[in-house]
Design a protein around this motif. Structure first.
Motif, PDB file in Angstrom:
ATOM      1  N   PHE A  15     -21.919 -11.054   0.447  1.00  0.00           N
ATOM      2  CA  PHE A  15     -20.482 -10.774   0.540  1.00  0.00           C
ATOM      3  C   PHE A  15     -19.892 -11.477   1.767  1.00  0.00           C
ATOM      4  O   PHE A  15     -18.814 -12.074   1.705  1.00  0.00           O
ATOM      5  CB  PHE A  15     -20.290  -9.257   0.643  1.00  0.00           C
ATOM      6  CG  PHE A  15     -18.859  -8.821   0.758  1.00  0.00           C
ATOM      7  CD1 PHE A  15     -18.137  -8.453  -0.363  1.00  0.00           C
ATOM      8  CD2 PHE A  15     -18.232  -8.753   2.003  1.00  0.00           C
ATOM      9  CE1 PHE A  15     -16.817  -8.038  -0.262  1.00  0.00           C
ATOM     10  CE2 PHE A  15     -16.912  -8.341   2.113  1.00  0.00           C
ATOM     11  CZ  PHE A  15     -16.205  -7.985   0.981  1.00  0.00           C
ATOM     12  N   CYS A  16     -20.628 -11.409   2.879  1.00  0.00           N
ATOM     13  CA  CYS A  16     -20.142 -11.987   4.129  1.00  0.00           C
ATOM     14  C   CYS A  16     -20.118 -13.509   4.039  1.00  0.00           C
ATOM     15  O   CYS A  16     -19.161 -14.160   4.484  1.00  0.00           O
ATOM     16  CB  CYS A  16     -21.036 -11.556   5.281  1.00  0.00           C
ATOM     17  SG  CYS A  16     -21.300  -9.788   5.347  1.00  0.00           S
ATOM     18  N   SER A  45     -17.176 -14.844   2.532  1.00  0.00           N
ATOM     19  CA  SER A  45     -15.930 -14.808   3.310  1.00  0.00           C
ATOM     20  C   SER A  45     -15.921 -15.867   4.416  1.00  0.00           C
ATOM     21  O   SER A  45     -14.922 -16.054   5.098  1.00  0.00           O
ATOM     22  CB  SER A  45     -15.701 -13.398   3.879  1.00  0.00           C
ATOM     23  OG  SER A  45     -16.727 -13.064   4.772  1.00  0.00           O
ATOM     24  N   VAL A  82      -2.964  -7.300   3.394  1.00  0.00           N
ATOM     25  CA  VAL A  82      -4.316  -6.790   3.706  1.00  0.00           C
ATOM     26  C   VAL A  82      -4.300  -5.383   4.297  1.00  0.00           C
ATOM     27  O   VAL A  82      -5.291  -4.666   4.215  1.00  0.00           O
ATOM     28  CB  VAL A  82      -5.122  -7.712   4.669  1.00  0.00           C
ATOM     29  CG1 VAL A  82      -5.477  -9.015   3.991  1.00  0.00           C
ATOM     30  CG2 VAL A  82      -4.390  -7.939   5.974  1.00  0.00           C
ATOM     31  N   ARG A  83      -3.173  -4.973   4.867  1.00  0.00           N
ATOM     32  CA  ARG A  83      -3.104  -3.637   5.445  1.00  0.00           C
ATOM     33  C   ARG A  83      -3.142  -2.550   4.364  1.00  0.00           C
ATOM     34  O   ARG A  83      -3.407  -1.390   4.654  1.00  0.00           O
ATOM     35  CB  ARG A  83      -1.812  -3.477   6.269  1.00  0.00           C
ATOM     36  CG  ARG A  83      -1.767  -4.391   7.499  1.00  0.00           C
ATOM     37  CD  ARG A  83      -0.453  -4.230   8.217  1.00  0.00           C
ATOM     38  NE  ARG A  83       0.667  -4.395   7.294  1.00  0.00           N
ATOM     39  CZ  ARG A  83       1.878  -3.873   7.484  1.00  0.00           C
ATOM     40  NH1 ARG A  83       2.126  -3.147   8.556  1.00  0.00           N
ATOM     41  NH2 ARG A  83       2.837  -4.088   6.603  1.00  0.00           N
ATOM     42  N   HIS A  84      -2.842  -2.957   3.133  1.00  0.00           N
ATOM     43  CA  HIS A  84      -2.787  -1.978   2.044  1.00  0.00           C
ATOM     44  C   HIS A  84      -3.941  -2.129   1.060  1.00  0.00           C
ATOM     45  O   HIS A  84      -3.887  -1.622  -0.053  1.00  0.00           O
ATOM     46  CB  HIS A  84      -1.437  -2.089   1.310  1.00  0.00           C
ATOM     47  CG  HIS A  84      -0.273  -1.895   2.229  1.00  0.00           C
ATOM     48  ND1 HIS A  84       0.886  -2.623   2.131  1.00  0.00           N
ATOM     49  CD2 HIS A  84      -0.117  -1.072   3.299  1.00  0.00           C
ATOM     50  CE1 HIS A  84       1.716  -2.242   3.103  1.00  0.00           C
ATOM     51  NE2 HIS A  84       1.127  -1.308   3.820  1.00  0.00           N
ATOM     52  N   VAL A  85      -4.965  -2.850   1.501  1.00  0.00           N
ATOM     53  CA  VAL A  85      -6.116  -3.095   0.622  1.00  0.00           C
ATOM     54  C   VAL A  85      -7.296  -2.245   1.086  1.00  0.00           C
ATOM     55  O   VAL A  85      -7.621  -2.204   2.264  1.00  0.00           O
ATOM     56  CB  VAL A  85      -6.521  -4.585   0.668  1.00  0.00           C
ATOM     57  CG1 VAL A  85      -7.770  -4.822  -0.174  1.00  0.00           C
ATOM     58  CG2 VAL A  85      -5.379  -5.466   0.171  1.00  0.00           C
ATOM     59  N   LEU A  86      -7.922  -1.569   0.126  1.00  0.00           N
ATOM     60  CA  LEU A  86      -9.180  -0.880   0.412  1.00  0.00           C
ATOM     61  C   LEU A  86     -10.228  -1.408  -0.554  1.00  0.00           C
ATOM     62  O   LEU A  86      -9.917  -1.750  -1.693  1.00  0.00           O
ATOM     63  CB  LEU A  86      -9.029   0.637   0.219  1.00  0.00           C
ATOM     64  CG  LEU A  86      -8.320   1.406   1.333  1.00  0.00           C
ATOM     65  CD1 LEU A  86      -8.159   2.867   0.924  1.00  0.00           C
ATOM     66  CD2 LEU A  86      -9.082   1.323   2.650  1.00  0.00           C
ATOM     67  N   HIS A  87     -11.447  -1.475  -0.061  1.00  0.00           N
ATOM     68  CA  HIS A  87     -12.546  -1.910  -0.914  1.00  0.00           C
ATOM     69  C   HIS A  87     -12.878  -0.743  -1.842  1.00  0.00           C
ATOM     70  O   HIS A  87     -13.136   0.363  -1.378  1.00  0.00           O
ATOM     71  CB  HIS A  87     -13.736  -2.228  -0.010  1.00  0.00           C
ATOM     72  CG  HIS A  87     -14.706  -3.181  -0.585  1.00  0.00           C
ATOM     73  ND1 HIS A  87     -15.644  -3.820   0.174  1.00  0.00           N
ATOM     74  CD2 HIS A  87     -14.910  -3.617  -1.843  1.00  0.00           C
ATOM     75  CE1 HIS A  87     -16.378  -4.601  -0.596  1.00  0.00           C
ATOM     76  NE2 HIS A  87     -15.945  -4.494  -1.829  1.00  0.00           N
ATOM     77  N   ALA A  88     -12.830  -0.964  -3.142  1.00  0.00           N
ATOM     78  CA  ALA A  88     -13.057   0.135  -4.081  1.00  0.00           C
ATOM     79  C   ALA A  88     -14.500   0.167  -4.580  1.00  0.00           C
ATOM     80  O   ALA A  88     -15.142   1.208  -4.585  1.00  0.00           O
ATOM     81  CB  ALA A  88     -12.097   0.025  -5.259  1.00  0.00           C
ATOM     82  N   GLU A  89     -14.981  -0.990  -5.036  1.00  0.00           N
ATOM     83  CA  GLU A  89     -16.347  -1.052  -5.558  1.00  0.00           C
ATOM     84  C   GLU A  89     -16.966  -2.389  -5.204  1.00  0.00           C
ATOM     85  O   GLU A  89     -16.245  -3.389  -5.043  1.00  0.00           O
ATOM     86  CB  GLU A  89     -16.343  -0.927  -7.095  1.00  0.00           C
ATOM     87  CG  GLU A  89     -15.967   0.434  -7.592  1.00  0.00           C
ATOM     88  CD  GLU A  89     -15.964   0.512  -9.109  1.00  0.00           C
ATOM     89  OE1 GLU A  89     -16.965   0.076  -9.717  1.00  0.00           O
ATOM     90  OE2 GLU A  89     -14.962   0.980  -9.667  1.00  0.00           O
ATOM     91  N   GLN A  90     -18.279  -2.387  -5.101  1.00  0.00           N
ATOM     92  CA  GLN A  90     -19.001  -3.618  -4.787  1.00  0.00           C
ATOM     93  C   GLN A  90     -20.353  -3.591  -5.475  1.00  0.00           C
ATOM     94  O   GLN A  90     -21.056  -2.579  -5.410  1.00  0.00           O
ATOM     95  CB  GLN A  90     -19.198  -3.736  -3.269  1.00  0.00           C
ATOM     96  CG  GLN A  90     -19.938  -4.978  -2.844  1.00  0.00           C
ATOM     97  CD  GLN A  90     -19.135  -6.231  -3.147  1.00  0.00           C
ATOM     98  OE1 GLN A  90     -17.920  -6.266  -2.964  1.00  0.00           O
ATOM     99  NE2 GLN A  90     -19.802  -7.258  -3.643  1.00  0.00           N
ATOM    100  N   SER A  91     -20.697  -4.673  -6.159  1.00  0.00           N
ATOM    101  CA  SER A  91     -22.030  -4.715  -6.759  1.00  0.00           C
ATOM    102  C   SER A  91     -22.662  -6.093  -6.613  1.00  0.00           C
ATOM    103  O   SER A  91     -21.963  -7.118  -6.515  1.00  0.00           O
ATOM    104  CB  SER A  91     -21.978  -4.291  -8.228  1.00  0.00           C
ATOM    105  OG  SER A  91     -21.423  -5.316  -9.008  1.00  0.00           O
ATOM    106  N   ARG A 146      -2.773  -0.747  -2.539  1.00  0.00           N
ATOM    107  CA  ARG A 146      -1.830   0.362  -2.565  1.00  0.00           C
ATOM    108  C   ARG A 146      -0.418  -0.206  -2.417  1.00  0.00           C
ATOM    109  O   ARG A 146      -0.194  -1.103  -1.614  1.00  0.00           O
ATOM    110  CB  ARG A 146      -2.186   1.236  -1.356  1.00  0.00           C
ATOM    111  CG  ARG A 146      -1.476   2.495  -1.131  1.00  0.00           C
ATOM    112  CD  ARG A 146      -2.282   3.303  -0.088  1.00  0.00           C
ATOM    113  NE  ARG A 146      -2.446   2.609   1.192  1.00  0.00           N
ATOM    114  CZ  ARG A 146      -1.536   2.636   2.158  1.00  0.00           C
ATOM    115  NH1 ARG A 146      -0.382   3.244   2.001  1.00  0.00           N
ATOM    116  NH2 ARG A 146      -1.761   2.009   3.310  1.00  0.00           N
TER     117      ARG A 146
END
Lengths: 123, 151
Positions: free
Chosen positions: B60-61, B64, B80-89, B145
């Motif tokens: 993942f890193c 980026s 980006v202030r309104h982004v949350l990581h929801a799922e990662q696989s 969000r």
């Protein structure tokens, strides 16, 4: 299987931001966090997943990990103290399926996940 | 503001990242990893690895660490202030070591609206290749969000 992590400090978050390449200011700059309505900065979700990864690789050779997935359910505030746990859900067709959880001291579950590892964990 | 649904199926410019020993050591320090297969090339070789082993979530890193200036937030027009990581696989095919060069080929797999558009999920699927061979598949879901919705 369990891994108790040290308390997450601002230094932890600064180091993770630099090392991971995730420079989202919400994790390192309280001014930006407040501008978005948060009280303070919070940990990167991927820092928690990396801690879970440590739990996995401490118990299995990494090359045996077939898949690793998580769903983030709650943020980990700065100064939080997470604990990573893994339990065997089932062993089937030579693969061990693990259920993964990260919790905070107050019992908040911050993420749940699964991993599939080659081999029988009991073997 | 809603994410443009026309982005579904759109490819993210592919990019290539060199996995370096120094980066892996810094990452190990940041996550408190002390197993020497992640920090000491001799220990890694003694354990049967070509070089330092890349930890499971570092994929993942690495993705980026783009050098082409591509900006996901600008691409999807999100704050980006309104982004949350929801799922990662992650699905792993082959281990990755320091000295490897990884190519990331991503696509917008889906965009899903929830709560009447107050929350949107941006799902990205990224294939990771080394010398043209698949080494892993990465899927990430970001929750975006809309702070104006529902107020």
């Amino acid at each position: 299987m369990k891994l108790e992590l040290p308390r997450i400090t601002r230094t932890t978050l600064a180091l993770y931001a630099g090392a991971s390449g995730d420079h989202n200011p919400m994790h390192i700059d309280i001014d930006v966090a407040r501008s978005a309505g948060m009280d303070d900065v919070f940990a990167h979700g991927m820092l928690n997943m990396a801690y879970l990864g440590r739990l996995l690789t401490a118990n299995f050779p990494q090359e045996r990990i077939r898949s690793f997935s998580v769903r983030f359910s709650s943020i980990t505030p700065v100064h939080g103290r997470p604990t990573a746990t893994a339990t065997v859900a089932k062993v089937e067709d030579g693969l061990t399926h693990l259920d993964l959880t990260m919790t905070l001291e107050d019992g908040t579950v911050t993420l749940k996940g699964q991993a599939v590892v080659e081999g029988d964990v009991a073997a | 503001m809603a994410i443009d649904k026309d982005l579904i199926g759109k490819r993210i410019p592919s990019h290539t990242v060199d996995i370096e020993r120094g980066q892996l050591r810094f990452f190990a320090k940041a996550i408190g990893e002390t197993d020497p297969v992640y920090t000491d090339p001799e220990a890694a070789r003694a354990a049967g690895h070509r070089d330092l082993l890349m930890p499971p979530t570092y994929l993942f890193c690495a993705d980026s660490r783009r050098s082409d200036g591509f900006d996901m937030a600008a691409f999807a027009d999100i704050d980006v202030r309104h982004v949350l990581h929801a799922e990662q696989s992650f699905i792993y095919h082959r281990p990755v070591h320091a000295g490897d060069s990884l190519t990331f080929e991503g696509v917008v797999e889906d965009i899903v609206s929830k709560k009447g558009g107050a929350l949107e999920f941006l799902v990205l699927l990224i294939e990771v290749l080394r010398d043209g061979e698949p080494v892993a598949e990465v899927r990430k879901s970001l929750a975006v969000r809309d702070p104006k919705a529902g107020k």
